[in-house]
Design a protein around this motif. Sequence first.
Motif, PDB file in Angstrom:
ATOM      1  N   ARG A  25      47.928 -97.276  -0.205  1.00  0.00           N
ATOM      2  CA  ARG A  25      46.393 -97.591  -0.516  1.00  0.00           C
ATOM      3  C   ARG A  25      45.822 -96.554   0.145  1.00  0.00           C
ATOM      4  O   ARG A  25      45.564 -95.386   0.424  1.00  0.00           O
ATOM      5  CB  ARG A  25      46.047 -98.048   0.902  1.00  0.00           C
ATOM      6  CG  ARG A  25      47.304 -99.344   0.793  1.00  0.00           C
ATOM      7  CD  ARG A  25      47.633-100.592   2.398  1.00  0.00           C
ATOM      8  NE  ARG A  25      46.147-101.490   2.035  1.00  0.00           N
ATOM      9  CZ  ARG A  25      45.846-101.981   3.628  1.00  0.00           C
ATOM     10  NH1 ARG A  25      47.006-101.627   4.863  1.00  0.00           N
ATOM     11  NH2 ARG A  25      45.201-102.828   3.414  1.00  0.00           N
ATOM     12  N   THR A  28      44.344 -93.670   2.979  1.00  0.00           N
ATOM     13  CA  THR A  28      45.122 -92.874   3.654  1.00  0.00           C
ATOM     14  C   THR A  28      45.112 -91.438   3.924  1.00  0.00           C
ATOM     15  O   THR A  28      46.458 -90.942   4.417  1.00  0.00           O
ATOM     16  CB  THR A  28      46.474 -93.443   3.452  1.00  0.00           C
ATOM     17  OG1 THR A  28      46.813 -93.885   2.780  1.00  0.00           O
ATOM     18  CG2 THR A  28      46.543 -95.373   4.514  1.00  0.00           C
ATOM     19  N   THR A 138      50.737 -92.765   5.151  1.00  0.00           N
ATOM     20  CA  THR A 138      49.930 -94.075   5.808  1.00  0.00           C
ATOM     21  C   THR A 138      49.596 -93.476   7.251  1.00  0.00           C
ATOM     22  O   THR A 138      49.542 -92.889   7.459  1.00  0.00           O
ATOM     23  CB  THR A 138      51.739 -94.351   5.829  1.00  0.00           C
ATOM     24  OG1 THR A 138      51.345 -96.003   6.608  1.00  0.00           O
ATOM     25  CG2 THR A 138      52.527 -93.668   7.381  1.00  0.00           C
ATOM     26  N   GLY A 139      48.891 -94.439   7.449  1.00  0.00           N
ATOM     27  CA  GLY A 139      48.594 -94.702   9.222  1.00  0.00           C
ATOM     28  C   GLY A 139      49.259 -95.636   9.496  1.00  0.00           C
ATOM     29  O   GLY A 139      50.135 -95.679   9.006  1.00  0.00           O
ATOM     30  N   PRO A 140      49.004 -95.273  11.473  1.00  0.00           N
ATOM     31  CA  PRO A 140      49.801 -96.401  11.774  1.00  0.00           C
ATOM     32  C   PRO A 140      49.327 -97.835  11.817  1.00  0.00           C
ATOM     33  O   PRO A 140      50.214 -99.183  11.976  1.00  0.00           O
ATOM     34  CB  PRO A 140      48.438 -96.128  13.024  1.00  0.00           C
ATOM     35  CG  PRO A 140      47.751 -94.989  13.104  1.00  0.00           C
ATOM     36  CD  PRO A 140      47.540 -94.987  11.338  1.00  0.00           C
ATOM     37  N   ASP A 141      48.542 -98.119  10.478  1.00  0.00           N
ATOM     38  CA  ASP A 141      48.991 -99.692  10.125  1.00  0.00           C
ATOM     39  C   ASP A 141      49.758-100.177   9.029  1.00  0.00           C
ATOM     40  O   ASP A 141      50.239 -98.957   8.337  1.00  0.00           O
ATOM     41  CB  ASP A 141      47.406-100.018   9.256  1.00  0.00           C
ATOM     42  CG  ASP A 141      46.835-101.313   9.108  1.00  0.00           C
ATOM     43  OD1 ASP A 141      47.691-102.337   8.484  1.00  0.00           O
ATOM     44  OD2 ASP A 141      45.641-101.857   8.944  1.00  0.00           O
ATOM     45  N   MET A 142      50.381-100.666   9.854  1.00  0.00           N
ATOM     46  CA  MET A 142      51.888-101.922   9.818  1.00  0.00           C
ATOM     47  C   MET A 142      51.431-101.658   7.975  1.00  0.00           C
ATOM     48  O   MET A 142      52.361-101.718   7.429  1.00  0.00           O
ATOM     49  CB  MET A 142      51.990-102.497  10.338  1.00  0.00           C
ATOM     50  CG  MET A 142      53.737-103.309   9.528  1.00  0.00           C
ATOM     51  SD  MET A 142      55.182-101.876   9.967  1.00  0.00           S
ATOM     52  CE  MET A 142      54.574-101.727  12.384  1.00  0.00           C
ATOM     53  N   ASP A 143      49.677-102.688   7.296  1.00  0.00           N
ATOM     54  CA  ASP A 143      49.913-103.240   6.396  1.00  0.00           C
ATOM     55  C   ASP A 143      49.805-102.033   5.329  1.00  0.00           C
ATOM     56  O   ASP A 143      50.684-102.076   3.992  1.00  0.00           O
ATOM     57  CB  ASP A 143      48.468-103.820   6.176  1.00  0.00           C
ATOM     58  CG  ASP A 143      48.769-104.669   6.582  1.00  0.00           C
ATOM     59  OD1 ASP A 143      49.250-105.717   7.393  1.00  0.00           O
ATOM     60  OD2 ASP A 143      47.004-105.577   6.974  1.00  0.00           O
ATOM     61  N   ASP A 144      49.829-100.313   6.001  1.00  0.00           N
ATOM     62  CA  ASP A 144      49.703 -99.379   4.845  1.00  0.00           C
ATOM     63  C   ASP A 144      50.738 -98.603   4.475  1.00  0.00           C
ATOM     64  O   ASP A 144      51.751 -98.961   3.334  1.00  0.00           O
ATOM     65  CB  ASP A 144      48.906 -97.889   5.425  1.00  0.00           C
ATOM     66  CG  ASP A 144      47.593 -98.444   5.759  1.00  0.00           C
ATOM     67  OD1 ASP A 144      46.886 -98.446   4.979  1.00  0.00           O
ATOM     68  OD2 ASP A 144      47.414 -97.766   6.290  1.00  0.00           O
ATOM     69  N   GLU A 146      53.686-100.981   4.761  1.00  0.00           N
ATOM     70  CA  GLU A 146      54.820-102.050   3.772  1.00  0.00           C
ATOM     71  C   GLU A 146      54.202-102.530   2.050  1.00  0.00           C
ATOM     72  O   GLU A 146      55.088-102.089   1.499  1.00  0.00           O
ATOM     73  CB  GLU A 146      53.641-103.335   4.573  1.00  0.00           C
ATOM     74  CG  GLU A 146      54.598-103.851   5.593  1.00  0.00           C
ATOM     75  CD  GLU A 146      55.744-104.085   5.400  1.00  0.00           C
ATOM     76  OE1 GLU A 146      56.226-104.226   4.524  1.00  0.00           O
ATOM     77  OE2 GLU A 146      56.328-104.746   6.947  1.00  0.00           O
ATOM     78  N   LEU A 170      44.175 -90.946  11.112  1.00  0.00           N
ATOM     79  CA  LEU A 170      43.596 -92.101  11.192  1.00  0.00           C
ATOM     80  C   LEU A 170      44.059 -92.810  12.088  1.00  0.00           C
ATOM     81  O   LEU A 170      44.103 -93.982  12.713  1.00  0.00           O
ATOM     82  CB  LEU A 170      44.490 -92.759  10.581  1.00  0.00           C
ATOM     83  CG  LEU A 170      44.311 -92.553   8.620  1.00  0.00           C
ATOM     84  CD1 LEU A 170      44.581 -93.309   7.894  1.00  0.00           C
ATOM     85  CD2 LEU A 170      42.477 -92.564   8.398  1.00  0.00           C
ATOM     86  N   ARG A 172      43.522 -93.797  16.381  1.00  0.00           N
ATOM     87  CA  ARG A 172      42.595 -93.959  16.917  1.00  0.00           C
ATOM     88  C   ARG A 172      42.396 -93.328  18.388  1.00  0.00           C
ATOM     89  O   ARG A 172      43.121 -93.523  18.943  1.00  0.00           O
ATOM     90  CB  ARG A 172      42.215 -95.825  17.378  1.00  0.00           C
ATOM     91  CG  ARG A 172      42.038 -96.734  16.007  1.00  0.00           C
ATOM     92  CD  ARG A 172      42.689 -98.388  16.084  1.00  0.00           C
ATOM     93  NE  ARG A 172      42.996 -99.354  15.419  1.00  0.00           N
ATOM     94  CZ  ARG A 172      42.873-100.213  15.200  1.00  0.00           C
ATOM     95  NH1 ARG A 172      42.992-100.907  16.232  1.00  0.00           N
ATOM     96  NH2 ARG A 172      42.649-101.259  14.740  1.00  0.00           N
TER      97      ARG A 172
END
Length: 263
Positions: A25, A28, A138-144, A146, A170, A172
């Motif tokens: 995405r 990222t 990817t960052g730590p966001d799970m949507d990234d 996925e 990314l 926090r």
Amino acid sequence: MTMLETEALAPSQDRELVLAVRHGRGRTGGSTFADYVIQRTRRGGREIIVGDGDRRNATLAGLYPPGTEGGALQPPSDQTPDVKDWIGQLVGKMVEEQSSLIFDLGGGDQALAEFCRELSLAEFCESVGVVPLSVYMTGPDMDDFEHILTIHRSKLFETKRSMLVLNESLVRAGKTPEGAFDAILERDEILEMIDDGVEIVLMPRIIHIAEVRKAGLSFYDAVEGKKGRDGKPLDPLKRFSIKTWLDRMESQLASKKLAGWLP
């Protein structure tokens, strides 16, 4: 000598031609990683074509202005048919010029997926002596995560060499990089990706990138104290910070024996 001084300067004749494709995405860190790869490749005296397919957030085209020597090449629009034609043109250019190629499509993986349905891009690369490389950001966001997991599982651009890049920038404030990515790294799907040959790389946080960009300098020029747009070099602390980031990147690649995967 540090890794910064050695790995990036490997002789051109010892390197394979690589087609590196960034997946993931937007936001990222894919453009930052791509810029690092481009700078590292050219610093070593090797050729690389820059493809910026993200028309809405054309970071690479901003760093490597189209129409200039070594500038980024862009599709005429962000419409899927235009992007597919553009991918084909750049792949042809890669073969004709015997140059490596890097794509940053932003979040526009749909065009690449359709292109690969019509022509197996990875198999084509192997048939012409080019090594395909997938770079999952990817960052730590799970949507990234996925999002890239879906791309990986589709196997439309199935490559023998793949990196999962965890972008520390990314994370926090207040969290350690290791802790921030635990939720992703503990998933069963990570073992699935590792079994498929995906190597995990942590991209360290880069603190002074805004100052480097504003000065119009490459990472390496900044470290070497070259003057920016204002006629001044970055101050010693910022230069040290960028050098530390470059050395950490090289250390990550060397520890996993991935330096030779890059162009």
